[in-house]
Motif scaffolding. Structure first.
Motif, PDB file in Angstrom:
ATOM      1  N   GLN A 182       0.853  -1.198   0.000  1.00  0.00           N
ATOM      2  CA  GLN A 182       0.000   0.000   0.000  1.00  0.00           C
ATOM      3  C   GLN A 182       0.886   1.246   0.000  1.00  0.00           C
ATOM      4  N   PHE A 212      -4.233   7.888  -0.702  1.00  0.00           N
ATOM      5  CA  PHE A 212      -4.342   9.311  -1.069  1.00  0.00           C
ATOM      6  C   PHE A 212      -4.670   9.442  -2.563  1.00  0.00           C
ATOM      7  N   ALA A 215      -5.277  12.852  -3.337  1.00  0.00           N
ATOM      8  CA  ALA A 215      -4.372  13.807  -2.684  1.00  0.00           C
ATOM      9  C   ALA A 215      -5.135  14.569  -1.596  1.00  0.00           C
ATOM     10  N   SER A 220      -9.887  16.859  -6.286  1.00  0.00           N
ATOM     11  CA  SER A 220     -11.305  17.092  -6.623  1.00  0.00           C
ATOM     12  C   SER A 220     -11.463  18.475  -7.245  1.00  0.00           C
ATOM     13  N   TYR A 223     -10.160  22.923  -3.981  1.00  0.00           N
ATOM     14  CA  TYR A 223      -9.230  23.872  -3.353  1.00  0.00           C
ATOM     15  C   TYR A 223      -8.426  24.550  -4.457  1.00  0.00           C
ATOM     16  N   LEU A 294     -17.117   8.297  -6.501  1.00  0.00           N
ATOM     17  CA  LEU A 294     -16.144   7.188  -6.546  1.00  0.00           C
ATOM     18  C   LEU A 294     -16.685   6.084  -7.458  1.00  0.00           C
TER      19      LEU A 294
HETATM   20  N1  LIG Z   1      -1.027   3.375   4.510  1.00  0.00           N
HETATM   21  C1  LIG Z   1      -0.959   4.615   4.902  1.00  0.00           C
HETATM   22  O1  LIG Z   1       0.037   5.054   5.489  1.00  0.00           O
HETATM   23  C2  LIG Z   1      -2.118   5.522   4.603  1.00  0.00           C
HETATM   24  C3  LIG Z   1      -1.993   6.910   4.781  1.00  0.00           C
HETATM   25  C4  LIG Z   1      -3.088   7.700   4.489  1.00  0.00           C
HETATM   26  C5  LIG Z   1      -4.267   7.142   4.034  1.00  0.00           C
HETATM   27  N2  LIG Z   1      -4.375   5.788   3.890  1.00  0.00           N
HETATM   28  C6  LIG Z   1      -5.634   5.150   3.429  1.00  0.00           C
HETATM   29  O2  LIG Z   1      -6.029   5.741   2.216  1.00  0.00           O
HETATM   30  C7  LIG Z   1      -7.351   6.250   2.340  1.00  0.00           C
HETATM   31  C8  LIG Z   1      -7.500   7.427   1.444  1.00  0.00           C
HETATM   32  O3  LIG Z   1      -6.786   8.537   1.942  1.00  0.00           O
HETATM   33  P1  LIG Z   1      -7.507   9.812   2.436  1.00  0.00           P
HETATM   34  O4  LIG Z   1      -8.890   9.450   2.807  1.00  0.00           O
HETATM   35  O5  LIG Z   1      -6.710  10.426   3.536  1.00  0.00           O
HETATM   36  O6  LIG Z   1      -7.401  10.807   1.206  1.00  0.00           O
HETATM   37  P2  LIG Z   1      -8.029  10.804  -0.268  1.00  0.00           P
HETATM   38  O7  LIG Z   1      -8.748   9.553  -0.537  1.00  0.00           O
HETATM   39  O8  LIG Z   1      -6.958  11.250  -1.156  1.00  0.00           O
HETATM   40  O9  LIG Z   1      -9.075  11.996  -0.146  1.00  0.00           O
HETATM   41  C9  LIG Z   1     -10.358  11.726   0.314  1.00  0.00           C
HETATM   42  C10 LIG Z   1     -11.058  12.988   0.777  1.00  0.00           C
HETATM   43  O10 LIG Z   1     -11.318  13.832  -0.340  1.00  0.00           O
HETATM   44  C11 LIG Z   1     -12.608  14.422  -0.202  1.00  0.00           C
HETATM   45  N3  LIG Z   1     -13.439  13.915  -1.325  1.00  0.00           N
HETATM   46  C12 LIG Z   1     -13.722  12.623  -1.659  1.00  0.00           C
HETATM   47  N4  LIG Z   1     -14.506  12.552  -2.753  1.00  0.00           N
HETATM   48  C13 LIG Z   1     -14.709  13.818  -3.152  1.00  0.00           C
HETATM   49  C14 LIG Z   1     -15.442  14.391  -4.209  1.00  0.00           C
HETATM   50  N5  LIG Z   1     -16.087  13.638  -5.102  1.00  0.00           N
HETATM   51  N6  LIG Z   1     -15.455  15.738  -4.315  1.00  0.00           N
HETATM   52  C15 LIG Z   1     -14.797  16.502  -3.417  1.00  0.00           C
HETATM   53  N7  LIG Z   1     -14.096  16.023  -2.376  1.00  0.00           N
HETATM   54  C16 LIG Z   1     -14.047  14.687  -2.234  1.00  0.00           C
HETATM   55  C17 LIG Z   1     -13.136  13.968   1.152  1.00  0.00           C
HETATM   56  O11 LIG Z   1     -12.727  14.868   2.181  1.00  0.00           O
HETATM   57  P3  LIG Z   1     -13.605  16.119   2.688  1.00  0.00           P
HETATM   58  O12 LIG Z   1     -15.035  15.828   2.412  1.00  0.00           O
HETATM   59  O13 LIG Z   1     -13.312  16.235   4.132  1.00  0.00           O
HETATM   60  O14 LIG Z   1     -13.079  17.249   1.914  1.00  0.00           O
HETATM   61  C18 LIG Z   1     -12.403  12.673   1.368  1.00  0.00           C
HETATM   62  O15 LIG Z   1     -12.323  12.288   2.726  1.00  0.00           O
HETATM   63  C19 LIG Z   1      -7.528   6.493   3.818  1.00  0.00           C
HETATM   64  O16 LIG Z   1      -8.882   6.572   4.206  1.00  0.00           O
HETATM   65  C20 LIG Z   1      -6.797   5.321   4.390  1.00  0.00           C
HETATM   66  O17 LIG Z   1      -7.646   4.175   4.365  1.00  0.00           O
HETATM   67  C21 LIG Z   1      -3.312   4.980   4.152  1.00  0.00           C
END
Ligand SMILES: NC(=O)c1ccc[n+]([C@@H]2O[C@H](COP(=O)([O-])OP(=O)(O)OC[C@H]3O[C@@H](n4cnc5c(N)ncnc54)[C@H](OP(=O)(O)O)[C@@H]3O)[C@@H](O)[C@H]2O)c1
Length: 315
Positions: A182, A212, A215, A220, A223, A294
């Motif tokens: 991952q 991420f 990001a 999206s 910002y 998604l």
């Molecule tokens: N292995 C590791 O070290 C590690 C580290 C980090 C994350 N992860 C995993 O990866 C997953 C994904 O990372 P992440 O959740 O931090 O970030 P991400 O998936 O890059 O971003 C998701 C965030 O973007 C916003 N979003 C989602 N869909 C959207 C849309 N259609 N339009 C506008 N905004 C939208 C939401 O936040 P808002 O609504 O709050 O804006 C959502 O929580 C985590 O949940 C976790 O399971 C793993």
């Protein structure tokens, strides 16, 4: 839904995994249930969490995300349908951290209890632990696999040299290997995965679920200026993407999104899904509307010219 095979783990997943770090943080229990319902009803089958999620939110201590996921599974009676991915090793406070065997043996029991399951489908080492030899960690995983507490194991945040070494130790000592990686990977953060790390994963048939995917929400496109950062508690982490390269990426996303009547977030995830070596991106959602985005991403097959235009923004 066309499933993808997660390396040699024997696990089949839909092309997008739901991120669970928002459960108990930016999504309360009720919202998390609605997000999970919408995701499952749309035919997706895997959720990613970690023991430490979401310890950073005020008033939390870690374990909140696994607990919410466990309650949801129990409430919906779909224990056997959702592939549960969780992780061990992050700092949970009071010395609970790392990849030492005695700690893993305790931590897995706590995760099983919170998740309300007898077996974790995929158990990942969250971060490299320089203080613990791979042999010790993989030995602990071997015992968990033999007891049926976990179905497959993998790791997160290893670079190519670390992954190669872990695979070599598994081979030399006849221990289970990391079948899944991952890494962080999205249209903005590419350098860590593209190149040597991806090459190892492809050569060794390692399943790759990238984190991420959006990001943290930047891709999206919501910002665009400093004032937009106040929209979400995640805003403070997003300023780093606001630079000329980030702007170029958003412009390319806008251009492709317009052509497909899609949203930039959907295009950003469809790009990750199309990259060599990637089994599925992970992305989280804080509303049913975001989940539906998604879902659309997974159905968006971008033509080669659009993929190239996005890739040309550079690693
Ligand atoms: N292995 C590791 O070290 C590690 C580290 C980090 C994350 N992860 C995993 O990866 C997953 C994904 O990372 P992440 O959740 O931090 O970030 P991400 O998936 O890059 O971003 C998701 C965030 O973007 C916003 N979003 C989602 N869909 C959207 C849309 N259609 N339009 C506008 N905004 C939208 C939401 O936040 P808002 O609504 O709050 O804006 C959502 O929580 C985590 O949940 C976790 O399971 C793993």
């Amino acid at each position: 839904m066309k499933m993808r095979t997660l390396g040699r783990s024997g696990i089949q997943i839909a092309p997008l995994v739901l991120g669970g770090n928002v459960f108990g943080w930016t999504a309360d229990e009720k919202t998390s249930f609605a997000v999970l319902d919408s995701f499952a009803e749309s035919g997706f089958n895997a959720v990613d969490t970690a023991d430490v999620y979401s310890a950073w939110a005020e008033g939390n201590q870690g374990g909140e995300s696994e607990t919410i996921l466990g309650k949801w599974r129990k409430a919906r009676g779909n224990r056997n349908r959702m592939v549960v991915i969780t992780k061990v090793g992050s700092d949970m406070g009071a010395g609970r951290k790392g990849l030492g065997a005695p700690y893993i043996e305790k931590a897995v029991e706590a995760s099983l209890r919170r998740l309300g399951v007898e077996q974790i489908d995929l158990y990942l080492s969250h971060w490299p632990d320089p203080a613990t030899p791979y042999e010790e960690t993989l030995g602990a995983y071997q015992r968990l696999l033999q007891k049926g507490k976990v179905r497959a194991v993998g790791a997160s945040n290893l670079d190519a040299a670390q992954l190669r070494e872990a695979l070599e130790v598994a081979r030399a000592k006849n221990l289970p290997r990391y079948d899944v990686l991952q890494p962080e990977y999205n249209l903005y953060d590419r350098a860590g995965f593209e190149g040597a790390l991806r090459d190892v994963c492809v050569a060794e048939e390692i399943g790759v679920i990238t984190y991420f995917g959006l990001a943290k929400g930047f891709l999206s496109g919501k910002y665009r200026k400093k004032a937009d950062l106040a929209q979400s508690p995640r805003g403070e982490d997003i300023g780093d993407y606001m630079n000329p390269r980030g702007t170029r990426i958003l412009e390319a996303l806008d251009q492709v999104a317009k052509r497909h009547n899609a949203k930039p977030a959907e295009v950003a995830l469809a790009w990750v899904m199309a990259q060599p070596g990637v089994t599925a991106p992970i992305a989280s959602a804080t509303s049913v509307e975001q989940v539906q985005s998604l879902v659309r991403a997974a159905g968006l097959n971008l033509p080669a010219a659009d993929l190239a235009l996005l890739s040309q923004t550079g690693p």
